[in-house]
Design an enzyme around this catalytic site. Sequence first.
Site, PDB file in Angstrom:
ATOM      1  N   GLY A   1      51.501  21.648  49.956  1.00  0.00           N
ATOM      2  CA  GLY A   1      51.610  22.964  49.324  1.00  0.00           C
ATOM      3  C   GLY A   1      50.817  24.023  50.073  1.00  0.00           C
ATOM      4  CD  GLN A   2      51.104  29.668  48.513  1.00  0.00           C
ATOM      5  OE1 GLN A   2      50.879  30.593  49.289  1.00  0.00           O
ATOM      6  NE2 GLN A   2      50.974  29.781  47.208  1.00  0.00           N
TER       7      GLN A   2
ATOM      8  NE  ARG B   1      44.390  31.332  36.817  1.00  0.00           N
ATOM      9  CZ  ARG B   1      43.784  32.493  36.552  1.00  0.00           C
ATOM     10  NH1 ARG B   1      43.501  32.838  35.306  1.00  0.00           N
ATOM     11  NH2 ARG B   1      43.464  33.314  37.529  1.00  0.00           N
TER      12      ARG B   1
ATOM     13  CG  ASP C   1      37.505  32.334  38.608  1.00  0.00           C
ATOM     14  OD1 ASP C   1      38.539  32.992  38.771  1.00  0.00           O
ATOM     15  OD2 ASP C   1      37.502  31.133  38.262  1.00  0.00           O
TER      16      ASP C   1
ATOM     17  CG  HIS D   1      40.548  29.343  36.789  1.00  0.00           C
ATOM     18  ND1 HIS D   1      40.040  30.373  37.552  1.00  0.00           N
ATOM     19  CD2 HIS D   1      41.786  29.073  37.309  1.00  0.00           C
ATOM     20  CE1 HIS D   1      40.920  30.709  38.482  1.00  0.00           C
ATOM     21  NE2 HIS D   1      41.988  29.935  38.356  1.00  0.00           N
TER      22      HIS D   1
END
Length: 335
Positions: A15-16, A99, A160, A193
């Site tokens: 993935g990224q 999320r 964060d 988060h």
Amino acid sequence: MANKPLVVTVTGAAGQIGYSLLFRIANGDVFGPKQPIILKLLEITPAMKALEGTLMELEDCAFPLLYDMIPTDDPKVAFDGANWAFLVGAFPRKAGMERADLIDRNGPIFVEQGKAINQVAADDFRALIVGNPANTNALICAMNAPDVPRDRFAAMTRLDHNRAIAQLVKKAREKDPDVTVADVKRVIIWGNHSSTMVPDIYHARIGRKKAINAVGKRWYKKHFIPTVATRGGAIIKARGASSAASAANAAINAVRDWALGTPKGDWVSLAVYSDGSHYGIPEGVMYSVPVTHPGDGTWQIVEGLEINDEIKEKMRITGEELLRERAVVEHLLKG
Ligand code: NAD
Ligand code: LMR
């Protein structure tokens, strides 16, 4: 070879985030310049071809520390003998989603992986959960690995934390152009988060100044908190895809500190299992707190901070959100 290779598992390796993360792990950015690594790379079957390409590129870097690479679509192979894991493999949200909307799709991934970890990981196994919703996925994973101590699982709020530092530097430079990232210490991200996270700068310093005095309460409340708390969504809107290189960088920062230690005089934010004995945080959720790492693979919550009523109330709200997420996945927590 001077040191025995560490087995490091990365899920979602094609993935990224994986594409930014793997090369830096192999380069020694996490476990240091003397630690050889065996990478175990987990993907779903349809992504194995793409993973093969990433492996070819890793090979072509001829990293001195990269001893071996094992690609697989079987979690039991991926976690067999693993010392550390970056649990990235999960679907990212799209614009307009929270999320937590990912939980039905992503939660079961962490059931399967928790079970595999329980069976085959090394005795000193530790995992950073990145896939969203990270706190609740970390809880699912930990609860499905009942033989692994819960303090070995943590969810990532370091991105964060880093975002908070960067915003403070930008603001402080309006008055003092010499301020750098290294001047900012003791920022805290409390809680989930998610957009209810609590970026707290009441204990932070910028050089010799209290951060809250350097940037002003009005800016802190009106600009800083919403900017940090919604930065992930702002990036999705701008790039059309969620943060990747900055997320990989934060994962590297988080695991490096966890493994090798936090700098003196500072702490970092990490979402860890709450036993209900700190700062009124509810028991049984993965809640981000300020921690220090002595450098032996453990963490300690920073104790004795005075929390004002404004932050206490925000901490309560983010804790309630985590309890609600927990209730939604109760059926996945049985282990
Ligand atoms: P991506 O879609 O580019 O890559 C995810 C990869 O995971 C894909 O290659 C997919 O095939 C793989 N995958 C899916 N299910 C899997 C499974 N069961 N086992 C192994 N691999 C599996 O997404 P990305 O941009 O790399 O983001 C990954 C996750 O990280 C997302 O959930 C995203 O929301 C989250 N994220 C978290 C933070 C954070 O601060 N905690 C920051 C950024 C992104
Ligand atoms: C982030 O904070 O960038 C990630 O959690 C991705 C997202 O969905 O916001």
